[in-house]
Design a protein around this motif. Structure first.
Motif, PDB file in Angstrom:
ATOM      1  N   ILE A  76     114.635  32.413  20.712  1.00 60.19           N
ATOM      2  CA  ILE A  76     113.474  31.522  20.666  1.00 60.19           C
ATOM      3  C   ILE A  76     112.929  31.413  22.075  1.00 60.19           C
ATOM      4  O   ILE A  76     113.645  31.009  22.991  1.00 60.19           O
ATOM      5  CB  ILE A  76     113.842  30.133  20.112  1.00 60.19           C
ATOM      6  CG1 ILE A  76     114.330  30.249  18.669  1.00 60.19           C
ATOM      7  CG2 ILE A  76     112.650  29.182  20.208  1.00 60.19           C
ATOM      8  CD1 ILE A  76     114.849  28.958  18.077  1.00 60.19           C
ATOM      9  N   PHE A  85     107.922  23.548  29.542  1.00 61.91           N
ATOM     10  CA  PHE A  85     109.157  24.018  28.924  1.00 61.91           C
ATOM     11  C   PHE A  85     110.187  24.358  30.006  1.00 61.91           C
ATOM     12  O   PHE A  85     111.348  23.951  29.912  1.00 61.91           O
ATOM     13  CB  PHE A  85     108.893  25.246  28.041  1.00 61.91           C
ATOM     14  CG  PHE A  85     110.151  25.905  27.560  1.00 61.91           C
ATOM     15  CD1 PHE A  85     110.868  25.365  26.507  1.00 61.91           C
ATOM     16  CD2 PHE A  85     110.637  27.047  28.167  1.00 61.91           C
ATOM     17  CE1 PHE A  85     112.039  25.955  26.061  1.00 61.91           C
ATOM     18  CE2 PHE A  85     111.806  27.640  27.732  1.00 61.91           C
ATOM     19  CZ  PHE A  85     112.506  27.096  26.681  1.00 61.91           C
ATOM     20  N   LYS A 140     110.128  30.028  14.792  1.00 62.80           N
ATOM     21  CA  LYS A 140     108.886  30.112  15.561  1.00 62.80           C
ATOM     22  C   LYS A 140     108.987  29.070  16.675  1.00 62.80           C
ATOM     23  O   LYS A 140     109.408  27.943  16.425  1.00 62.80           O
ATOM     24  CB  LYS A 140     107.690  29.779  14.676  1.00 62.80           C
ATOM     25  CG  LYS A 140     107.432  30.769  13.569  1.00 62.80           C
ATOM     26  CD  LYS A 140     106.261  30.291  12.718  1.00 62.80           C
ATOM     27  CE  LYS A 140     106.114  31.096  11.457  1.00 62.80           C
ATOM     28  NZ  LYS A 140     105.068  30.549  10.581  1.00 62.80           N
ATOM     29  N   PRO A 141     108.598  29.436  17.892  1.00 64.13           N
ATOM     30  CA  PRO A 141     108.785  28.496  18.998  1.00 64.13           C
ATOM     31  C   PRO A 141     107.753  27.365  19.037  1.00 64.13           C
ATOM     32  O   PRO A 141     107.630  26.689  20.036  1.00 64.13           O
ATOM     33  CB  PRO A 141     108.670  29.387  20.238  1.00 64.13           C
ATOM     34  CG  PRO A 141     107.830  30.514  19.812  1.00 64.13           C
ATOM     35  CD  PRO A 141     108.115  30.728  18.354  1.00 64.13           C
ATOM     36  N   GLY A 142     107.083  27.138  17.956  1.00 63.22           N
ATOM     37  CA  GLY A 142     106.061  26.100  17.929  1.00 63.22           C
ATOM     38  C   GLY A 142     106.624  24.719  17.717  1.00 63.22           C
ATOM     39  O   GLY A 142     107.673  24.337  18.228  1.00 63.22           O
ATOM     40  N   PHE A 171     108.682  26.932  24.276  1.00 65.23           N
ATOM     41  CA  PHE A 171     107.934  26.118  23.319  1.00 65.23           C
ATOM     42  C   PHE A 171     107.488  24.848  24.017  1.00 65.23           C
ATOM     43  O   PHE A 171     108.057  24.454  25.046  1.00 65.23           O
ATOM     44  CB  PHE A 171     108.767  25.803  22.069  1.00 65.23           C
ATOM     45  CG  PHE A 171     110.070  25.125  22.347  1.00 65.23           C
ATOM     46  CD1 PHE A 171     110.163  23.739  22.407  1.00 65.23           C
ATOM     47  CD2 PHE A 171     111.223  25.866  22.548  1.00 65.23           C
ATOM     48  CE1 PHE A 171     111.369  23.109  22.665  1.00 65.23           C
ATOM     49  CE2 PHE A 171     112.434  25.242  22.809  1.00 65.23           C
ATOM     50  CZ  PHE A 171     112.505  23.862  22.864  1.00 65.23           C
ATOM     51  N   ASP A 172     106.478  24.215  23.467  1.00 61.39           N
ATOM     52  CA  ASP A 172     105.965  22.979  24.041  1.00 61.39           C
ATOM     53  C   ASP A 172     106.978  21.868  23.780  1.00 61.39           C
ATOM     54  O   ASP A 172     107.235  21.520  22.626  1.00 61.39           O
ATOM     55  CB  ASP A 172     104.613  22.628  23.425  1.00 61.39           C
ATOM     56  CG  ASP A 172     103.983  21.379  24.015  1.00 61.39           C
ATOM     57  OD1 ASP A 172     104.595  20.761  24.917  1.00 61.39           O
ATOM     58  OD2 ASP A 172     102.889  21.010  23.573  1.00 61.39           O
ATOM     59  N   VAL A 204     110.713  23.410  16.517  1.00 58.61           N
ATOM     60  CA  VAL A 204     111.885  23.415  17.396  1.00 58.61           C
ATOM     61  C   VAL A 204     111.976  22.092  18.151  1.00 58.61           C
ATOM     62  O   VAL A 204     113.030  21.453  18.191  1.00 58.61           O
ATOM     63  CB  VAL A 204     111.856  24.625  18.356  1.00 58.61           C
ATOM     64  CG1 VAL A 204     113.001  24.550  19.351  1.00 58.61           C
ATOM     65  CG2 VAL A 204     111.922  25.932  17.568  1.00 58.61           C
ATOM     66  N   ARG A 250      98.510  27.321  27.331  1.00 58.65           N
ATOM     67  CA  ARG A 250      99.801  27.986  27.119  1.00 58.65           C
ATOM     68  C   ARG A 250     100.617  28.016  28.411  1.00 58.65           C
ATOM     69  O   ARG A 250     101.821  27.822  28.397  1.00 58.65           O
ATOM     70  CB  ARG A 250      99.606  29.401  26.586  1.00 58.65           C
ATOM     71  CG  ARG A 250      99.336  29.471  25.102  1.00 58.65           C
ATOM     72  CD  ARG A 250      99.469  30.892  24.575  1.00 58.65           C
ATOM     73  NE  ARG A 250      98.645  31.864  25.261  1.00 58.65           N
ATOM     74  CZ  ARG A 250      97.389  32.163  24.936  1.00 58.65           C
ATOM     75  NH1 ARG A 250      96.816  31.583  23.918  1.00 58.65           N
ATOM     76  NH2 ARG A 250      96.716  33.070  25.616  1.00 58.65           N
ATOM     77  N   HIS A 265     104.202  26.350  28.977  1.00 59.43           N
ATOM     78  CA  HIS A 265     105.320  27.148  29.477  1.00 59.43           C
ATOM     79  C   HIS A 265     105.944  26.463  30.698  1.00 59.43           C
ATOM     80  O   HIS A 265     107.171  26.375  30.816  1.00 59.43           O
ATOM     81  CB  HIS A 265     104.853  28.557  29.826  1.00 59.43           C
ATOM     82  CG  HIS A 265     105.968  29.499  30.128  1.00 59.43           C
ATOM     83  ND1 HIS A 265     106.836  29.308  31.173  1.00 59.43           N
ATOM     84  CD2 HIS A 265     106.373  30.635  29.525  1.00 59.43           C
ATOM     85  CE1 HIS A 265     107.714  30.284  31.213  1.00 59.43           C
ATOM     86  NE2 HIS A 265     107.463  31.104  30.218  1.00 59.43           N
TER      87      HIS A 265
END
Length: 174
Positions: free
Chosen positions: A64, A14, A39-41, A67-68, A44, A7, A11
Motif C-alpha cells: 500500500i 503521509f 487502495k491507498p485512498g 495515502f492521505d 486505509v 497529491r 504525500h
C-alpha cells in the motif's frame, strides 16, 4: 490548488505521519489487522481510526503506497504500522509470533458471529475490487452475515465490525 499539488501535499503529510508512526506503541489487545493491497485512498486511513478506537495491536500494510492520513484523525501516530511488499512476509511474521490468521470474505466460510476467535488473531482484508492475494487462500475464511441484498460491505466498515466482534469475545479491562 491543482490536483498534482494536492497529491504532493497528501504525500508530504503521509511521510510526516509515517515518521511519527515510528513512535506508536502497540495497542492493548492482541488483534492485528492485515490490509492486503487495499487502495491507498480513504479506507486505509479510516481503518487506522477504527483500530485506534478498538485498541488494535498494529496494522500490516501489504503493498500500500502513500495515502492521505487526514481521515485517520491522528490515528496513524497511535497505531503501529508495518509495511510489507508481499502478504507472505506478514504471514511469516504472524506465524513466528503464534498468531492465527483469518481471511475476511464477502461471503463464504464461517460467519464472524459464530466463530470463536483466538486471542492472538490477525484478520486479513483484501482489495476492494480484486480481493486477497493468493497467499491468503490457505487461511481459514470468515465472513460477516448480511441479511439485505447488498453484495458486500465497504472494507473499512467490515474491518470495524470484525474488530467489534473480536472485542466482544475478548473484552479489554477499562
Amino acid at each position: 490548488m491543482s490536483k498534482k499539488r494536492s497529491r504532493m501535499d497528501a504525500h508530504a503529510r503521509f511521510e510526516r505521519e509515517r515518521r511519527r508512526n515510528l513512535l506508536a506503541q502497540p495497542g492493548p489487545s492482541d488483534l492485528i489487522l492485515v490490509l492486503d493491497h487495499l487502495k491507498p485512498g480513504f479506507n486505509v486511513a479510516k481503518i487506522f481510526r477504527s483500530a485506534q478506537a478498538f485498541g488494535a495491536r498494529e496494522i500490516h500494510l501489504i503493498a500500500i503506497g502513500p495515502f492521505d492520513p487526514a481521515p485517520a484523525k491522528g490515528a496513524l501516530r497511535a497505531v503501529p504500522a508495518r509495511f510489507f511488499g508481499q502478504l507472505e512476509e506478514s504471514l511469516r511474521l504472524l506465524r513466528s509470533d503464534d498468531y492465527c490468521a483469518f481471511r475476511m470474505l464477502a461471503d463464504g466460510g464461517e460467519t464472524l458471529q459464530t466463530a470463536r476467535l483466538p486471542r492472538r488473531c490477525a484478520l486479513v482484508l483484501g482489495h476492494e475490487e480484486f480481493g486477497l492475494s493468493a497467499a491468503a487462500l490457505a487461511l481459514p475464511a470468515l465472513s460477516i452475515a448480511q441479511y439485505g441484498p447488498v453484495q458486500s460491505l465497504n472494507v473499512s466498515v467490515a474491518a470495524s465490525i470484525a474488530m467489534y466482534e473480536y472485542y466482544r469475545q475478548h473484552p479489554l479491562s477499562t
